[in-house]
Design a protein around this motif. Sequence first.
Motif, PDB file in Angstrom:
ATOM      1  N   ALA A 190       7.407   2.492  68.378  1.00 29.95           N
ATOM      2  CA  ALA A 190       6.637   1.316  68.795  1.00 29.95           C
ATOM      3  C   ALA A 190       5.863   1.601  70.079  1.00 29.95           C
ATOM      4  CB  ALA A 190       7.573   0.121  68.989  1.00 29.95           C
ATOM      5  N   GLU A 191       6.505   2.269  71.034  1.00 32.74           N
ATOM      6  CA  GLU A 191       5.829   2.602  72.293  1.00 32.74           C
ATOM      7  C   GLU A 191       4.701   3.596  72.059  1.00 32.74           C
ATOM      8  OE1 GLU A 191       9.612   2.056  75.367  1.00 32.74           O
ATOM      9  OE2 GLU A 191       9.277   3.984  74.353  1.00 32.74           O
ATOM     10  N   SER A 193       2.971   3.955  69.283  1.00 36.21           N
ATOM     11  CA  SER A 193       1.895   3.222  68.611  1.00 36.21           C
ATOM     12  C   SER A 193       1.050   2.448  69.613  1.00 36.21           C
ATOM     13  CB  SER A 193       2.482   2.259  67.576  1.00 36.21           C
ATOM     14  OG  SER A 193       3.142   2.947  66.542  1.00 36.21           O
ATOM     15  N   THR A 194       1.709   1.780  70.535  1.00 38.39           N
ATOM     16  CA  THR A 194       0.989   1.000  71.548  1.00 38.39           C
ATOM     17  C   THR A 194       0.145   1.915  72.431  1.00 38.39           C
ATOM     18  OG1 THR A 194       2.718  -0.683  71.582  1.00 38.39           O
ATOM     19  CG2 THR A 194       1.265  -0.580  73.497  1.00 38.39           C
ATOM     20  N   PHE A 198      -2.749   2.773  67.788  1.00 39.82           N
ATOM     21  CA  PHE A 198      -2.775   3.116  66.365  1.00 39.82           C
ATOM     22  C   PHE A 198      -1.397   2.794  65.798  1.00 39.82           C
ATOM     23  CE2 PHE A 198      -2.111   6.328  62.971  1.00 39.82           C
ATOM     24  CZ  PHE A 198      -3.204   6.037  62.157  1.00 39.82           C
ATOM     25  N   ALA A 199      -1.349   1.905  64.826  1.00 39.04           N
ATOM     26  CA  ALA A 199      -0.068   1.435  64.290  1.00 39.04           C
ATOM     27  C   ALA A 199       0.557   2.476  63.377  1.00 39.04           C
ATOM     28  CB  ALA A 199      -0.281   0.131  63.521  1.00 39.04           C
ATOM     29  N   LEU A 200       1.682   3.033  63.823  1.00 39.75           N
ATOM     30  CA  LEU A 200       2.441   3.984  63.006  1.00 39.75           C
ATOM     31  C   LEU A 200       3.458   3.189  62.194  1.00 39.75           C
ATOM     32  CD1 LEU A 200       2.932   6.723  65.732  1.00 39.75           C
ATOM     33  CD2 LEU A 200       1.487   6.905  63.695  1.00 39.75           C
ATOM     34  N   GLU A 201       3.083   2.878  60.967  1.00 38.59           N
ATOM     35  CA  GLU A 201       3.885   1.988  60.134  1.00 38.59           C
ATOM     36  C   GLU A 201       4.555   2.709  58.972  1.00 38.59           C
ATOM     37  OE1 GLU A 201       1.125  -1.992  60.794  1.00 38.59           O
ATOM     38  OE2 GLU A 201       0.580  -0.546  59.212  1.00 38.59           O
ATOM     39  N   TYR A 204       4.737   9.956  59.045  1.00 44.76           N
ATOM     40  CA  TYR A 204       3.446  10.570  59.385  1.00 44.76           C
ATOM     41  C   TYR A 204       3.601  12.072  59.627  1.00 44.76           C
ATOM     42  CZ  TYR A 204       5.064  10.369  64.269  1.00 44.76           C
ATOM     43  OH  TYR A 204       5.782  10.518  65.430  1.00 44.76           O
ATOM     44  N   GLN A 237       0.945   8.724  56.974  1.00 48.45           N
ATOM     45  CA  GLN A 237      -0.128   8.669  57.953  1.00 48.45           C
ATOM     46  C   GLN A 237      -0.287  10.046  58.607  1.00 48.45           C
ATOM     47  OE1 GLN A 237       1.590   4.906  59.832  1.00 48.45           O
ATOM     48  NE2 GLN A 237      -0.600   4.470  59.996  1.00 48.45           N
ATOM     49  N   SER A 265      -7.073   3.391  58.986  1.00 44.83           N
ATOM     50  CA  SER A 265      -5.722   2.845  59.104  1.00 44.83           C
ATOM     51  C   SER A 265      -4.647   3.906  58.842  1.00 44.83           C
ATOM     52  CB  SER A 265      -5.530   1.685  58.123  1.00 44.83           C
ATOM     53  OG  SER A 265      -5.640   2.143  56.779  1.00 44.83           O
TER      54      SER A 265
END
Length: 382
Positions: A190-191, A193-194, A198-201, A204, A237, A265
């Motif tokens: 989460a950190e 990504s912020t 870029f949202a690592l969902e 990857y 990703q 995305s």
Amino acid sequence: MRNIAVFTGTRAEYGLLYWLLKDIQQEPELRLQLLVAGMHFSPEFGMTYQQIEADGFRIDEKVEMLLSSDSAVGTAKSIGLGVIGFADALSRMAPDALVILGDRFEALAAAQAAMILRIPVAHIHGGEITEGAYDDAIRHAITKLSLLHFTSTAEHRQRVIQLGEHPDRVHNVGAIGLDHLQRSNMMTVAELSTSLGFALERPYFLVTYHPVTLASEPARASFKQLLKALDYFPEHQVILTYPNADDGGRDIIPLLETYASQQASRVLAIPSLGQQRYLSAVKHAAAVVGNSSSGLIEVPSFGVPTVNIGARQRGRLAADSVLHCDAITPAIVDALQVALATDVSQVRNPYGQGNTSQSIVNTLKTAELSVIKTFYDIHKES
């Protein structure tokens, strides 16, 4: 107090040197001097000197040497500019020793200037082999220009001795980049990504591909093969970092930027992650892909598989978690499938587990610093 200058010319090498810089800075018997050059001042590669300053280091000398060129001639000319710039910079700094890591052409220029100015060079990561790049010859050349040596394995130490360096001056300390495992704070997904925006969902891949400067592996064509292979894994990703400044590197940048823009995305292209974000990205990756030395040296300690593509790192010692393949799409796809299906969490890293920086500092405090050395002949000693 000894003045210890440390050279950095690229983002990757600076990240490896971070804890050594901190330890020299905090050692009362040593005074840190920082010599910065090369890619650090290039807008194309992220102006990474700003990260050095943000980390709290004072840059004593800045040498701009990198031509905006993508040819072997441009690289050779950059070396010449570097020698000129380093001669002036080192003359002003007058260090008791100069620390150089690795095998880049920027480092070769610094080592040449230091040798002529009779400044002892302490070389980190000598004795290794990368047969697909001219870095291999550069690394061995810097070994012969250096007084002190800090190798990453016992095998590499023996190879430096084989090159005629006296065993008393060759210290096996492990890979310096692994100090981060013990001393650096990693980001959560989460950190990360912020920080990246870029949202690592999803799972990857972390991908870095550099030009192969010696073997027959055209950078542009090989990188296209890699991008095609990534398309076979749409559920993953991709974080794509830029190549380095070797000839052929700039030819890759438009390809990765276009690839990222077409799948905004799923794919992020970024010039430089910085050390904390890079290692955090490694920690959470499904696999590290490309031909960076980091994939063979640091990544195995995270229990993450590496897919090492092509000839660039040929000959380098590697853990069992490293899968080697040719720079063609079918081979890359096959290697990625094996990597995703294999548990490498318990693999042993032959490069050690950290605590390298303090060993180097202890030697820099006590070693005799002289540019005069004799050739160590193994046959005469045996």
